[in-house]
Design a protein around this motif. Structure first.
Motif, PDB file in Angstrom:
ATOM      1  N   THR A   4     -31.149   8.772  25.776  1.00 44.31           N
ATOM      2  CA  THR A   4     -31.117   7.988  24.540  1.00 44.31           C
ATOM      3  C   THR A   4     -32.289   7.013  24.494  1.00 44.31           C
ATOM      4  O   THR A   4     -32.553   6.309  25.476  1.00 44.31           O
ATOM      5  CB  THR A   4     -29.795   7.197  24.434  1.00 44.31           C
ATOM      6  N   GLU A 148     -24.115  -5.076  23.818  1.00 47.23           N
ATOM      7  CA  GLU A 148     -22.766  -4.563  24.084  1.00 47.23           C
ATOM      8  C   GLU A 148     -22.212  -3.843  22.861  1.00 47.23           C
ATOM      9  O   GLU A 148     -21.568  -2.797  22.978  1.00 47.23           O
ATOM     10  CB  GLU A 148     -21.842  -5.718  24.469  1.00 47.23           C
ATOM     11  N   ALA A 151     -23.818  -0.420  22.578  1.00 47.73           N
ATOM     12  CA  ALA A 151     -23.318   0.466  23.636  1.00 47.73           C
ATOM     13  C   ALA A 151     -21.900   0.938  23.348  1.00 47.73           C
ATOM     14  O   ALA A 151     -21.570   2.119  23.539  1.00 47.73           O
ATOM     15  CB  ALA A 151     -23.385  -0.243  24.981  1.00 47.73           C
ATOM     16  N   LYS A 152     -21.078   0.025  22.859  1.00 48.76           N
ATOM     17  CA  LYS A 152     -19.692   0.389  22.551  1.00 48.76           C
ATOM     18  C   LYS A 152     -19.625   1.336  21.358  1.00 48.76           C
ATOM     19  O   LYS A 152     -18.889   2.332  21.381  1.00 48.76           O
ATOM     20  CB  LYS A 152     -18.880  -0.873  22.262  1.00 48.76           C
ATOM     21  N   LYS A 153     -20.415   1.051  20.323  1.00 44.01           N
ATOM     22  CA  LYS A 153     -20.378   1.868  19.104  1.00 44.01           C
ATOM     23  C   LYS A 153     -20.785   3.309  19.370  1.00 44.01           C
ATOM     24  O   LYS A 153     -20.210   4.244  18.790  1.00 44.01           O
ATOM     25  CB  LYS A 153     -21.302   1.247  18.052  1.00 44.01           C
ATOM     26  N   PHE A 154     -21.761   3.494  20.259  1.00 42.49           N
ATOM     27  CA  PHE A 154     -22.288   4.841  20.502  1.00 42.49           C
ATOM     28  C   PHE A 154     -21.944   5.376  21.893  1.00 42.49           C
ATOM     29  O   PHE A 154     -22.513   6.372  22.325  1.00 42.49           O
ATOM     30  CB  PHE A 154     -23.805   4.857  20.274  1.00 42.49           C
ATOM     31  N   HIS A 155     -21.003   4.708  22.570  1.00 40.02           N
ATOM     32  CA  HIS A 155     -20.504   5.178  23.866  1.00 40.02           C
ATOM     33  C   HIS A 155     -21.661   5.434  24.839  1.00 40.02           C
ATOM     34  O   HIS A 155     -21.763   6.510  25.443  1.00 40.02           O
ATOM     35  CB  HIS A 155     -19.650   6.443  23.689  1.00 40.02           C
ATOM     36  N   LEU A 156     -22.508   4.424  24.975  1.00 43.29           N
ATOM     37  CA  LEU A 156     -23.713   4.570  25.793  1.00 43.29           C
ATOM     38  C   LEU A 156     -23.468   4.171  27.238  1.00 43.29           C
ATOM     39  O   LEU A 156     -22.756   3.200  27.519  1.00 43.29           O
ATOM     40  CB  LEU A 156     -24.835   3.683  25.232  1.00 43.29           C
ATOM     41  N   ASN A 157     -24.091   4.899  28.132  1.00 44.72           N
ATOM     42  CA  ASN A 157     -24.244   4.469  29.514  1.00 44.72           C
ATOM     43  C   ASN A 157     -25.616   3.809  29.582  1.00 44.72           C
ATOM     44  O   ASN A 157     -26.635   4.487  29.442  1.00 44.72           O
ATOM     45  CB  ASN A 157     -24.183   5.671  30.456  1.00 44.72           C
ATOM     46  N   CYS A 161     -30.356   4.961  29.004  1.00 42.88           N
ATOM     47  CA  CYS A 161     -31.024   4.556  27.774  1.00 42.88           C
ATOM     48  C   CYS A 161     -32.311   3.792  28.077  1.00 42.88           C
ATOM     49  O   CYS A 161     -32.392   3.062  29.065  1.00 42.88           O
ATOM     50  CB  CYS A 161     -30.121   3.634  26.954  1.00 42.88           C
TER      51      CYS A 161
END
Length: 201
Positions: A4, A148, A151-157, A161
């Motif tokens: 990402t 944050e 990251a939460k909205k797009f389920h990012l690690n 990224c």
């Protein structure tokens, strides 16, 4: 492995030229320009617009700092969309990265007021999956919470990224959160640094 790429917008995907804008508007009036600069940017007053506060409330606070310059400030507010200009390289860059399989997102301090003044400058947005505008979540970089939120909205690690921004404090906050980050100084530098980073990760 990086999957990402997250982009700031102003001075990364579009030109944001406050200095050129204000000097074109008030040519040769250096003392006035200094007053307007301080009124708009001093104390990070403009940040409240990016944070989603009501535009007229933000403008009233700016004007209260320099009430003798209300007419000039109102002219600035009305024409602020002229600070932004498309970068022809942006859609080409984004299409290339997308074709290489990367997920593309944005994270930008931006206001709906400014968007409405120059919406066409953001015509590249359909090339990105989505993102977060500061005004919509009432947070602004470099607050940790806005990273944050993305990251939460797009389920990012975060470790998968890489984030590009032109401002050092935003880059540092991204790294503190766990993103990899590259500071955008100019296009060819950022593109080269990103390509090198992606080849290594």
């Amino acid at each position: 492995m990086i999957n990402t790429i997250i982009f700031d917008i102003g001075n990364v995907l579009v030109d944001f030229d406050w200095e050129g804008f204000i000097h074109r508007m008030f040519p040769g009036r250096d003392e006035l320009i200094a007053e307007l600069d301080e009124a708009v940017w001093g104390g990070r007053r403009w940040d409240r617009l990016d944070a989603g506060d009501d535009p007229e409330e933000v403008f009233a606070k700016i004007i209260s700092y320099a009430p003798n310059r209300e007419n000039e400030l109102r002219k600035v507010f009305e024409n602020v969309g002229d600070t932004l200009k498309k970068r022809p390289a942006t859609p080409i860059w984004l299409k290339d990265l997308k074709e290489r399989g990367y997920r593309l997102l944005y994270l930008s301090n931006y206001s709906r007021y400014v968007m409405a003044k120059n919406p066409e400058v953001l015509d590249f947005l359909p090339l990105l999956e989505g993102g977060v505008f500061s005004c919509d979540v009432k947070l602004i970089k470099p607050q940790r919470e806005i990273y944050e939120c993305l990251a939460k909205k797009f389920h990012l690690n975060p470790s998968e990224c890489v984030f590009l921004d032109d401002i050092e404090r935003n880059i540092q906050a991204a790294r503190d959160f766990g993103f990899h980050a590259i500071q955008f100084v100019y296009f060819q530098q950022a593109k080269s640094d990103l390509d090198k980073f992606l080849s290594e990760n």
